[in-house]
Design a protein around this motif. Structure first.
Motif, PDB file in Angstrom:
ATOM      1  N   TYR A 214     -95.735  27.340   7.765  1.00 18.33           N
ATOM      2  CA  TYR A 214     -94.776  26.654   6.892  1.00 18.33           C
ATOM      3  C   TYR A 214     -95.418  25.538   6.069  1.00 18.33           C
ATOM      4  N   LEU A 215     -96.742  25.423   6.151  1.00 16.64           N
ATOM      5  CA  LEU A 215     -97.457  24.370   5.444  1.00 16.64           C
ATOM      6  C   LEU A 215     -98.412  24.950   4.419  1.00 16.64           C
ATOM      7  N   SER A 216     -98.673  24.167   3.385  1.00 16.95           N
ATOM      8  CA  SER A 216     -99.712  24.485   2.413  1.00 16.95           C
ATOM      9  C   SER A 216    -100.287  23.171   1.914  1.00 16.95           C
ATOM     10  N   THR A 217    -101.381  23.254   1.177  1.00 21.47           N
ATOM     11  CA  THR A 217    -101.940  22.069   0.530  1.00 21.47           C
ATOM     12  C   THR A 217    -101.939  22.354  -0.972  1.00 21.47           C
ATOM     13  N   PRO A 218    -102.170  21.348  -1.787  1.00 21.56           N
ATOM     14  CA  PRO A 218    -102.217  21.614  -3.233  1.00 21.56           C
ATOM     15  C   PRO A 218    -103.316  22.604  -3.615  1.00 21.56           C
ATOM     16  N   TYR A 219    -104.311  22.775  -2.744  1.00 17.03           N
ATOM     17  CA  TYR A 219    -105.437  23.637  -3.071  1.00 17.03           C
ATOM     18  C   TYR A 219    -105.457  24.945  -2.292  1.00 17.03           C
ATOM     19  N   LYS A 220    -104.610  25.061  -1.270  1.00 14.75           N
ATOM     20  CA  LYS A 220    -104.625  26.255  -0.448  1.00 14.75           C
ATOM     21  C   LYS A 220    -103.204  26.564   0.009  1.00 14.75           C
ATOM     22  N   GLU A 221    -102.662  27.671  -0.469  1.00 22.42           N
ATOM     23  CA  GLU A 221    -101.281  28.011  -0.139  1.00 22.42           C
ATOM     24  C   GLU A 221    -101.153  28.567   1.280  1.00 22.42           C
ATOM     25  N   ASP A 222    -102.076  29.419   1.659  1.00 21.53           N
ATOM     26  CA  ASP A 222    -101.994  30.053   2.974  1.00 21.53           C
ATOM     27  C   ASP A 222    -103.045  29.475   3.911  1.00 21.53           C
ATOM     28  N   LEU A 223    -102.584  28.652   4.840  1.00 21.58           N
ATOM     29  CA  LEU A 223    -103.476  28.043   5.817  1.00 21.58           C
ATOM     30  C   LEU A 223    -103.581  28.953   7.038  1.00 21.58           C
ATOM     31  N   SER A 224    -104.710  28.898   7.708  1.00 20.24           N
ATOM     32  CA  SER A 224    -104.934  29.730   8.877  1.00 20.24           C
ATOM     33  C   SER A 224    -104.780  28.905  10.154  1.00 20.24           C
ATOM     34  N   PRO A 225    -103.832  29.267  11.019  1.00 16.32           N
ATOM     35  CA  PRO A 225    -103.680  28.543  12.285  1.00 16.32           C
ATOM     36  C   PRO A 225    -104.960  28.558  13.118  1.00 16.32           C
ATOM     37  N   ASP A 226    -105.644  29.691  13.172  1.00 15.49           N
ATOM     38  CA  ASP A 226    -106.869  29.791  13.971  1.00 15.49           C
ATOM     39  C   ASP A 226    -107.991  28.933  13.396  1.00 15.49           C
ATOM     40  N   SER A 227    -108.117  28.937  12.082  1.00 15.58           N
ATOM     41  CA  SER A 227    -109.138  28.111  11.435  1.00 15.58           C
ATOM     42  C   SER A 227    -108.854  26.626  11.657  1.00 15.58           C
ATOM     43  N   MET A 228    -107.592  26.252  11.510  1.00 19.79           N
ATOM     44  CA  MET A 228    -107.222  24.858  11.700  1.00 19.79           C
ATOM     45  C   MET A 228    -107.511  24.416  13.132  1.00 19.79           C
ATOM     46  N   ARG A 229    -107.156  25.256  14.089  1.00 22.37           N
ATOM     47  CA  ARG A 229    -107.390  24.931  15.491  1.00 22.37           C
ATOM     48  C   ARG A 229    -108.882  24.805  15.781  1.00 22.37           C
ATOM     49  N   SER A 230    -109.677  25.736  15.275  1.00 21.38           N
ATOM     50  CA  SER A 230    -111.114  25.701  15.559  1.00 21.38           C
ATOM     51  C   SER A 230    -111.780  24.469  14.962  1.00 21.38           C
ATOM     52  N   HIS A 231    -111.267  23.975  13.837  1.00 17.60           N
ATOM     53  CA  HIS A 231    -111.848  22.778  13.234  1.00 17.60           C
ATOM     54  C   HIS A 231    -111.550  21.514  14.040  1.00 17.60           C
ATOM     55  N   THR A 232    -110.579  21.575  14.945  1.00 15.24           N
ATOM     56  CA  THR A 232    -110.290  20.384  15.757  1.00 15.24           C
ATOM     57  C   THR A 232    -111.312  20.193  16.870  1.00 15.24           C
ATOM     58  N   TYR A 233    -112.209  21.144  17.053  1.00 11.12           N
ATOM     59  CA  TYR A 233    -113.251  20.999  18.076  1.00 11.12           C
ATOM     60  C   TYR A 233    -114.449  20.218  17.564  1.00 11.12           C
TER      61      TYR A 233
ATOM     62  N   ASN B 163    -100.439  27.640  20.191  1.00  8.77           N
ATOM     63  CA  ASN B 163     -99.037  27.940  19.906  1.00  8.77           C
ATOM     64  C   ASN B 163     -98.462  26.950  18.893  1.00  8.77           C
ATOM     65  N   ILE B 164     -98.832  25.687  19.011  1.00  9.92           N
ATOM     66  CA  ILE B 164     -98.363  24.684  18.040  1.00  9.92           C
ATOM     67  C   ILE B 164     -98.819  25.076  16.637  1.00  9.92           C
ATOM     68  N   PHE B 165    -100.106  25.399  16.505  1.00 10.43           N
ATOM     69  CA  PHE B 165    -100.617  25.795  15.191  1.00 10.43           C
ATOM     70  C   PHE B 165     -99.925  27.063  14.693  1.00 10.43           C
ATOM     71  N   ASN B 166     -99.747  28.043  15.560  1.00  6.49           N
ATOM     72  CA  ASN B 166     -99.104  29.295  15.152  1.00  6.49           C
ATOM     73  C   ASN B 166     -97.658  29.094  14.720  1.00  6.49           C
ATOM     74  N   GLN B 167     -96.957  28.128  15.306  1.00  5.51           N
ATOM     75  CA  GLN B 167     -95.555  27.886  14.976  1.00  5.51           C
ATOM     76  C   GLN B 167     -95.373  27.027  13.726  1.00  5.51           C
ATOM     77  N   ILE B 168     -96.282  26.095  13.476  1.00  5.63           N
ATOM     78  CA  ILE B 168     -96.096  25.130  12.388  1.00  5.63           C
ATOM     79  C   ILE B 168     -96.848  25.501  11.118  1.00  5.63           C
ATOM     80  N   VAL B 169     -98.091  25.935  11.250  1.00  5.89           N
ATOM     81  CA  VAL B 169     -98.966  26.142  10.093  1.00  5.89           C
ATOM     82  C   VAL B 169     -98.430  27.144   9.063  1.00  5.89           C
TER      83      VAL B 169
END
Length: 102
Positions: free
Chosen positions: A59-78, A51-57
């Motif tokens: 609204y975020l981007s990086t200089p190299y990636k405009e659309d970040l994936s909440p699910d991808s970000m969460r899975s990488h934390t494992y 839920n944290i990732f779904n609510q925050i991500v």
């Protein structure tokens, strides 16, 4: 060797396509580490880490990636890479030093 977040080279910050998103110079994986730690320490309180990732991500981007994936970000934390941990720790240490200056 100095570890710096991505996007500190010239040209990376020149284009901001979506003015409604915050551009973060940390990578998607590094942002995920910070959000996971915030959840673990209950700095950000939510019913789940997903839920944290779904609510925050969105609204975020990086200089190299405009659309970040909440699910991808969460899975990488494992499976957190040591280099990403180092960069996050050094970034937080710089923030601590800046806060001490206030």
């Amino acid at each position: 060797m100095d570890i710096v977040p991505i996007g500190n080279d010239k040209g990376a910050n020149d284009v901001r396509r979506n003015v409604y998103k915050l551009v973060c110079t940390l990578s998607e994986d590094q942002i995920g580490i910070i959000l996971k730690a915030a959840d673990d320490l209950k700095i950000v309180i939510s019913r789940s880490l997903s839920n944290i990732f779904n609510q925050i991500v969105p609204y975020l981007s990086t200089p190299y990636k405009e659309d970040l994936s909440p699910d991808s970000m969460r899975s990488h934390t494992y499976s957190i890479e040591e280099r990403d941990k180092q960069i996050v720790i050094e970034t937080l240490q710089k923030m601590i030093e800046k806060i001490k200056e206030y």
